[in-house]
Design an enzyme around this catalytic site. Structure first.
Site, PDB file in Angstrom:
ATOM      1  N   CYS A  83       0.937  -1.083   0.245  1.00 25.55           N
ATOM      2  CA  CYS A  83       0.212  -0.371   0.170  1.00 25.55           C
ATOM      3  C   CYS A  83       0.947   1.205  -0.078  1.00 25.55           C
ATOM      4  CB  CYS A  83      -1.141  -0.552   1.123  1.00 25.55           C
ATOM      5  SG  CYS A  83       0.128  -0.004   2.500  1.00 25.55           S
TER       6      CYS A  83
HETATM    7  C1  SAM Z   1       0.152  -4.263   3.843  1.00 26.39           C
HETATM    8  S1  SAM Z   1       1.261  -6.156   4.048  1.00 26.39           S
HETATM    9  C2  SAM Z   1       0.804  -7.229   4.714  1.00 26.39           C
HETATM   10  C3  SAM Z   1      -0.104  -7.921   5.540  1.00 26.39           C
HETATM   11  C4  SAM Z   1      -0.793  -8.719   5.024  1.00 26.39           C
HETATM   12  N1  SAM Z   1      -2.116  -9.310   4.552  1.00 26.39           N
HETATM   13  C5  SAM Z   1      -0.777  -9.480   6.813  1.00 26.39           C
HETATM   14  O1  SAM Z   1      -2.362  -9.554   7.271  1.00 26.39           O
HETATM   15  O2  SAM Z   1       0.074  -9.779   7.886  1.00 26.39           O
HETATM   16  C6  SAM Z   1       1.662  -5.476   2.005  1.00 26.39           C
HETATM   17  C7  SAM Z   1       3.057  -7.146   2.280  1.00 26.39           C
HETATM   18  O3  SAM Z   1       3.279  -7.340   0.912  1.00 26.39           O
HETATM   19  C8  SAM Z   1       4.637  -7.878   0.779  1.00 26.39           C
HETATM   20  N2  SAM Z   1       5.479  -7.822  -0.256  1.00 26.39           N
HETATM   21  C9  SAM Z   1       5.517  -6.189  -1.140  1.00 26.39           C
HETATM   22  N3  SAM Z   1       6.265  -6.674  -2.660  1.00 26.39           N
HETATM   23  C10 SAM Z   1       6.191  -7.869  -2.410  1.00 26.39           C
HETATM   24  C11 SAM Z   1       6.123  -8.715  -3.364  1.00 26.39           C
HETATM   25  N4  SAM Z   1       6.717  -8.196  -5.072  1.00 26.39           N
HETATM   26  N5  SAM Z   1       5.653 -10.104  -3.563  1.00 26.39           N
HETATM   27  C12 SAM Z   1       5.340 -10.523  -2.604  1.00 26.39           C
HETATM   28  N6  SAM Z   1       5.422 -10.023  -1.170  1.00 26.39           N
HETATM   29  C13 SAM Z   1       5.382  -7.796  -1.246  1.00 26.39           C
HETATM   30  C14 SAM Z   1       5.310  -7.228   2.003  1.00 26.39           C
HETATM   31  O4  SAM Z   1       6.589  -7.994   2.432  1.00 26.39           O
HETATM   32  C15 SAM Z   1       4.158  -6.693   2.925  1.00 26.39           C
HETATM   33  O5  SAM Z   1       4.448  -8.302   3.968  1.00 26.39           O
END
Ligand code: SAM
Length: 317
Positions: A83
């Site tokens: 986000c």
């Molecule tokens: C808003 S957080 C999600 C949190 C999760 N849904 C929770 O409730 O704990 C967004 C996540 O996307 C991951 N992320 C960012 N870019 C990514 C990518 N290219 N591939 C996989 N994960 C990614 C980040 O590490 C982060 O943990």
């Protein structure tokens, strides 16, 4: 049992919520009829926490490297897609929204939906998504999801209205492949009571100097302003302001919530941040550094809020 694939699973806030079967502040959140068949995130520290807390295994993987056709069949796709680029907090550099690399990651969800056509999906994001790119990003995202074959209900939910001691507004999009399901679904109604921050605090943290700001930091802050910026010192009788992923770097000159204990100011411990996010007490974060804990916790969807959304979905299946 409905099978769940969880992209961007982080440390598992959403996943804990959809599974249910946990206690939080004296209330039991019943087990829900979902099982997780695949979970992935590209943050090794979040994955470490995740795998310390679930019996199934999450994969350390960039979602852009996932081949949709290789994923196991599933009934629900989850994604709290990144986000940062949509958030109004992230104004510097300015909000790029969907034009930014990270803003494009929701396309990875769309790709999986097109290929696997699960019955439902649940996507979550910051409130800023609604206004990003002069209000063009959100309709574009809805259109992409619709073109993947889904009917969508969306709603801005405030965690404080669903049993979480935190004012945290997030957009939930729930997608339905079948119109009958779409027609039956309703977002959960808000609860009558608000949970005050005081229930999430840990008395132990008051005994540990490391959570307190030094007299020097307080003097520095008072040189800039006559007294502590209102709204940052939290009222223990109200839900807390939003817990962010950068709590590790909280300073007295920023905007993150802090506590006043007697005459002194302190930050929240990671355990308190997790409590404010409604993680159950037996959810373990200790195998990574404090900084990594704050980051994973601040990024998470509050499990209790997710439980309410998932429970509403469970009611129609
Ligand atoms: C808003 S957080 C999600 C949190 C999760 N849904 C929770 O409730 O704990 C967004 C996540 O996307 C991951 N992320 C960012 N870019 C990514 C990518 N290219 N591939 C996989 N994960 C990614 C980040 O590490 C982060 O943990």
């Amino acid at each position: 049992m409905l099978r769940v694939t969880s992209l961007f699973c982080g440390c598992g806030g959403m996943d804990k919520g959809i599974l249910g079967g946990f206690d939080y502040l004296g209330h039991y959140y019943a087990k829900l009829p979902f099982e997780i068949v695949y979970a992935a995130d590209n943050d090794p520290y979040a994955i470490k926490i995740y795998n310390d807390n679930f019996t199934h295994h999450a994969e350390l993987k960039d979602v852009r490297d996932i081949m949709a056709h290789e994923l196991p069949d599933h009934d629900i796709l989850l994604g709290g897609f990144p986000c940062q680029s949509f958030s109004i907090v992230a104004q510097n550099p300015p909000r790029l929204g969907y034009k930014d690399e990270k803003g494009k990651l929701f396309f990875e969800m769309v790709k999986v939906l097109k290929e696997k056509q699960p019955r439902f999906f649940i996507a979550e994001n910051v409130k800023g998504l609604l206004s990003a790119n002069n209000k063009q990003a959100f309709p574009m995202i809805l259109r992409e999801f619709e073109q993947a074959g889904y009917h969508i209900h969306y709603k801005l939910l405030n965690a404080s209205e669903y049993g979480v001691p935190q004012k945290r507004e997030r957009v939930f999009m729930v997608g339905f492949r079948d119109f009958d399901d779409y027609f039956k679904f309703q977002f959960p109604s808000m609860l009558p009571e608000r949970v005050p921050l005081k229930f999430a605090l840990d008395a132990q943290a008051n005994l540990d100097e490391k959570w307190f700001f030094s007299p020097k930091a307080v003097e520095g802050m008072l040189r800039v302003r006559a007294k502590m910026n209102k709204g940052r010192v939290q009222d223990l009788e109200q839900p807390c302001n939003t817990i962010s992923a950068h709590l590790a770097k909280v300073s007295l000159n920023g905007t993150d919530p802090v506590l006043m204990i007697g005459e002194r100011y302190r930050r929240f411990s990671p355990r308190e941040a997790a409590n404010i996010q409604s993680f159950p007490l037996d959810f373990q974060f200790d195998s990574v550094s404090d900084n990594r804990q704050y980051r994973a916790i601040g990024n998470a969807v509050p499990p209790v809020l997710m439980w309410h959304v998932a429970n509403a979905l469970a009611e129609i299946v």
